[in-house]
Design an enzyme around this catalytic site. Sequence first.
Site, PDB file in Angstrom:
ATOM      1  N   CYS A  47       0.804  -1.237   0.000  1.00  0.00           N
ATOM      2  CA  CYS A  47       0.000   0.000   0.000  1.00  0.00           C
ATOM      3  C   CYS A  47       0.831   1.280   0.000  1.00  0.00           C
ATOM      4  CB  CYS A  47      -0.930   0.025   1.217  1.00  0.00           C
ATOM      5  SG  CYS A  47      -1.670  -1.584   1.616  1.00  0.00           S
ATOM      6  N   CYS A  50       1.532   3.780  -3.089  1.00  0.00           N
ATOM      7  CA  CYS A  50       0.513   4.738  -3.550  1.00  0.00           C
ATOM      8  C   CYS A  50       0.048   5.669  -2.428  1.00  0.00           C
ATOM      9  CB  CYS A  50      -0.713   4.005  -4.084  1.00  0.00           C
ATOM     10  SG  CYS A  50      -0.413   3.200  -5.658  1.00  0.00           S
ATOM     11  N   HIS A  51      -0.114   5.128  -1.225  1.00  0.00           N
ATOM     12  CA  HIS A  51      -0.729   5.936  -0.158  1.00  0.00           C
ATOM     13  C   HIS A  51       0.295   6.658   0.718  1.00  0.00           C
ATOM     14  CE1 HIS A  51      -4.751   4.451  -1.090  1.00  0.00           C
ATOM     15  NE2 HIS A  51      -4.232   3.246  -1.190  1.00  0.00           N
ATOM     16  N   MET A  88      -7.681   1.829  -7.263  1.00  0.00           N
ATOM     17  CA  MET A  88      -7.443   0.959  -6.101  1.00  0.00           C
ATOM     18  C   MET A  88      -7.628  -0.502  -6.521  1.00  0.00           C
ATOM     19  SD  MET A  88      -7.088   0.632  -2.716  1.00  0.00           S
ATOM     20  CE  MET A  88      -7.531  -0.578  -1.455  1.00  0.00           C
ATOM     21  N   HIS A 331       7.527  12.766 -11.306  1.00  0.00           N
ATOM     22  CA  HIS A 331       8.052  11.399 -11.335  1.00  0.00           C
ATOM     23  C   HIS A 331       9.295  11.335 -12.216  1.00  0.00           C
ATOM     24  CE1 HIS A 331       7.714   7.175 -10.419  1.00  0.00           C
ATOM     25  NE2 HIS A 331       7.843   6.887 -11.688  1.00  0.00           N
ATOM     26  N   HIS A 373       4.123   8.699 -18.497  1.00  0.00           N
ATOM     27  CA  HIS A 373       5.276   7.955 -17.963  1.00  0.00           C
ATOM     28  C   HIS A 373       6.330   7.844 -19.058  1.00  0.00           C
ATOM     29  CE1 HIS A 373       7.783   4.963 -16.071  1.00  0.00           C
ATOM     30  NE2 HIS A 373       7.119   5.135 -14.948  1.00  0.00           N
TER      31      HIS A 373
HETATM   32 FE1  DHE Z   1      10.971   3.169 -11.742  1.00  0.00          FE
HETATM   33  C1  DHE Z   1      12.986   5.484 -13.363  1.00  0.00           C
HETATM   34  C2  DHE Z   1      10.278   5.459  -9.348  1.00  0.00           C
HETATM   35  C3  DHE Z   1       8.604   1.050 -10.450  1.00  0.00           C
HETATM   36  C4  DHE Z   1      11.946   0.729 -13.927  1.00  0.00           C
HETATM   37  N1  DHE Z   1      11.471   5.127 -11.457  1.00  0.00           N
HETATM   38  C5  DHE Z   1      12.330   5.900 -12.231  1.00  0.00           C
HETATM   39  C6  DHE Z   1      12.453   7.211 -11.642  1.00  0.00           C
HETATM   40  C7  DHE Z   1      11.701   7.196 -10.491  1.00  0.00           C
HETATM   41  C8  DHE Z   1      11.086   5.891 -10.381  1.00  0.00           C
HETATM   42  C9  DHE Z   1      11.526   8.329  -9.503  1.00  0.00           C
HETATM   43  C10 DHE Z   1      13.294   8.359 -12.182  1.00  0.00           C
HETATM   44  C11 DHE Z   1      14.708   8.244 -11.716  1.00  0.00           C
HETATM   45  C12 DHE Z   1      15.633   9.304 -12.281  1.00  0.00           C
HETATM   46  O1  DHE Z   1      15.566   9.592 -13.474  1.00  0.00           O
HETATM   47  O2  DHE Z   1      16.441   9.866 -11.518  1.00  0.00           O
HETATM   48  N2  DHE Z   1       9.632   3.241 -10.191  1.00  0.00           N
HETATM   49  C13 DHE Z   1       9.520   4.278  -9.345  1.00  0.00           C
HETATM   50  C14 DHE Z   1       8.472   4.007  -8.361  1.00  0.00           C
HETATM   51  O3  DHE Z   1       8.159   4.708  -7.379  1.00  0.00           O
HETATM   52  C15 DHE Z   1       7.733   2.810  -8.826  1.00  0.00           C
HETATM   53  C16 DHE Z   1       6.455   3.275  -9.474  1.00  0.00           C
HETATM   54  C17 DHE Z   1       7.253   1.830  -7.779  1.00  0.00           C
HETATM   55  C18 DHE Z   1       8.285   1.148  -6.934  1.00  0.00           C
HETATM   56  O4  DHE Z   1       7.900   0.385  -6.061  1.00  0.00           O
HETATM   57  O5  DHE Z   1       9.469   1.360  -7.130  1.00  0.00           O
HETATM   58  C19 DHE Z   1       8.729   2.285  -9.879  1.00  0.00           C
HETATM   59  N3  DHE Z   1      10.386   1.219 -12.112  1.00  0.00           N
HETATM   60  C20 DHE Z   1       9.414   0.553 -11.483  1.00  0.00           C
HETATM   61  C21 DHE Z   1       9.256  -0.794 -11.985  1.00  0.00           C
HETATM   62  O6  DHE Z   1       8.447  -1.687 -11.576  1.00  0.00           O
HETATM   63  C22 DHE Z   1      10.166  -0.932 -13.148  1.00  0.00           C
HETATM   64  C23 DHE Z   1       9.329  -1.029 -14.423  1.00  0.00           C
HETATM   65  C24 DHE Z   1      11.056  -2.169 -13.147  1.00  0.00           C
HETATM   66  C25 DHE Z   1      12.151  -2.170 -12.109  1.00  0.00           C
HETATM   67  O7  DHE Z   1      13.290  -2.395 -12.472  1.00  0.00           O
HETATM   68  O8  DHE Z   1      11.845  -1.935 -10.947  1.00  0.00           O
HETATM   69  C26 DHE Z   1      10.920   0.400 -13.075  1.00  0.00           C
HETATM   70  N4  DHE Z   1      12.229   3.110 -13.352  1.00  0.00           N
HETATM   71  C27 DHE Z   1      12.520   1.989 -14.072  1.00  0.00           C
HETATM   72  C28 DHE Z   1      13.521   2.322 -15.081  1.00  0.00           C
HETATM   73  C29 DHE Z   1      13.805   3.697 -14.937  1.00  0.00           C
HETATM   74  C30 DHE Z   1      12.979   4.162 -13.841  1.00  0.00           C
HETATM   75  C31 DHE Z   1      14.091   1.343 -16.111  1.00  0.00           C
HETATM   76  C32 DHE Z   1      14.792   4.535 -15.727  1.00  0.00           C
HETATM   77  C33 DHE Z   1      14.270   4.879 -17.070  1.00  0.00           C
HETATM   78  C34 DHE Z   1      15.269   5.639 -17.883  1.00  0.00           C
HETATM   79  O9  DHE Z   1      15.294   5.432 -19.103  1.00  0.00           O
HETATM   80  O10 DHE Z   1      16.013   6.453 -17.338  1.00  0.00           O
END
Ligand code: DHE
Length: 548
Positions: A47, A50-51, A88, A331, A373
Amino acid sequence: ATAPEAGYQAGGSPLAGEPMYQSANPKAPPMTQAEFDKARKTYFERCAGCHGVLRKGATGKPLTPDITLAKGTDYLKVFIAYGSAAGMPNWLTSGEFNDQDVDLMARYIQQDPPQPPEWGMAEMKGTWKVLIPPEKRPAKKENNYNIANIFSTTLRDSGEVALIDGDTKQIVNIVKTGYAVHISRTSASGRFLYVIGRDGRVNMIDLWMPKPDNVAEIRIGLEARSVDTSKYKGKEGDFTDKLAIAGAYWPPQYVIMKGDTLEPLKIVGTRGMTVDKQEYHPEPRVASIVASHFKPEFIVNVKETGKTLMVDYSNLDALKVTEVANARFLHDGGWDASKRYFMVAANQSNKVGVIDAKEDKLAALVDVGKIPHPGRGANFVHPKFGPVWSTGHLGDETISLIGTDPVKHKQYAFKEVAKIKGQGGGSLFLKSHPKSEHLYVDTPLNPDPKLSQSVAVYDVKNLDKGFTVLPIAEWAGLNDGGAMRVVQPEFNKNGDEVWFSVWSAKDKQSALVVVDDKTLKLKAVIKDPRLVTPTGHFNVHNTQHDIY
Ligand code: DHE
């Protein structure tokens, strides 16, 4: 139905394992200590994303006791069990929770939220390790790799990155990093890689070593997502490889470190007022961070307050932070092709904020589709609108194009100039390259496996023609029947091939698929038992020079 974002949260917050003091709210339904402990763990795993940790709300509604007590257990149970159209998840009917879990969580969210511990200089220093000090590192490159074409691939569930030689497609090394490792960024020189785990662990890898490996590490917080390095070189100094920065979700703060050792130098908290209602927020998480090319500045995007902080790192003892009002729930984002404008998604506001890194101000707030995104987005030259930056969306099937040239294409600058139709919602990343005529768009979180396992490709000179579908997962030839998601296009150094991850469950085979950009044909499949849950991949050259 479960919203795509719910799958995206899977993996949970590392805070689930932190010790926290939980007090009972006398007005809330009673709970035993064992029930508290179980519910708190579930809350952080399912949770909190998101929350919020303190339940002040972000992409999900606020769940503080003033609100939840008024609703009462029965009302809350219905929401938890069946979900809502607003996103949700339906925890009971999806089979994730049973009736007891639903009842437990409904009672739990009426209690006061427990607060995880803080993480200051003493804690950081306590976890800081220089494994190989700068003077013991290679004086020149001691391997034969073309390091500019190495890819750092996130192995999400094994807490490692795979360094893969982009020329030979061979694995150079598998390097231990933080828990549920998230992204890699390169130093300005291209020699060092910095990797951040969701547990706040930063690893620094030296690509000049005979076998590139960790040279330093630190934990900058208890939960984190972003890291970058100083890239400014100009009249105010040469900051190449001098500083690194990492942003934390918990505690809400960022830290500036020495670029060669990760020694923490300056920690800055982000708690404060929101941009619109100007209300206090106790946990504004640090989302994307980039290094400016114009000034000795880091651009730090704070999610819940909706502020973009321009952090001047030229004098850490008299830190100057320009606070630019943006929009809430910042984000991910990336540069436009000129690298003057940083385009950042304010995801739940359905907007993209355009930050002018030369003037340190907001150039525009652009309305786009539902939950943009972009990753870092994709830049290309549109026949009519000139240079554009683009983003896909989690919440709809469109791809928004935003004009980025205020000089020669002024009438289109910082407006949504076109919306093109994609395969479907649930898109996370898209990519192009200055040498390519194609735009690649993934849809890994679309509930239809046909879409989550393929990508759409457009001819950027002829977008009206629609897209071609590349069946990436099928090309990977994985036959063990698990769920697969095709995620994150990334170009090689020359801009003539595109890499994708075929992301399977932890106990199933995954792969990387390489496509020839000219012919759109399969070029290579990289399979190896060590490639566990590959997700993002970062080409050294393109990451170093912000090419996308
Ligand atoms: Fe990410 C970038 C946060 C889930 C793969 N992700 C980012 C950034 C943030 C972020 C703040 C930017 C960073 C930067 O540029 O400095 N991501 C989050 C979350 O909060 C979220 C939604 C939930 C979590 O629990 O983390 C989340 N992210 C994921 C995934 O499930 C992904 C698809 C697979 C994984 O590896 O966890 C994922 N996020 C990525 C990737 C980038 C990314 C590959 C960088 C993209 C790029 O091209 O720079």
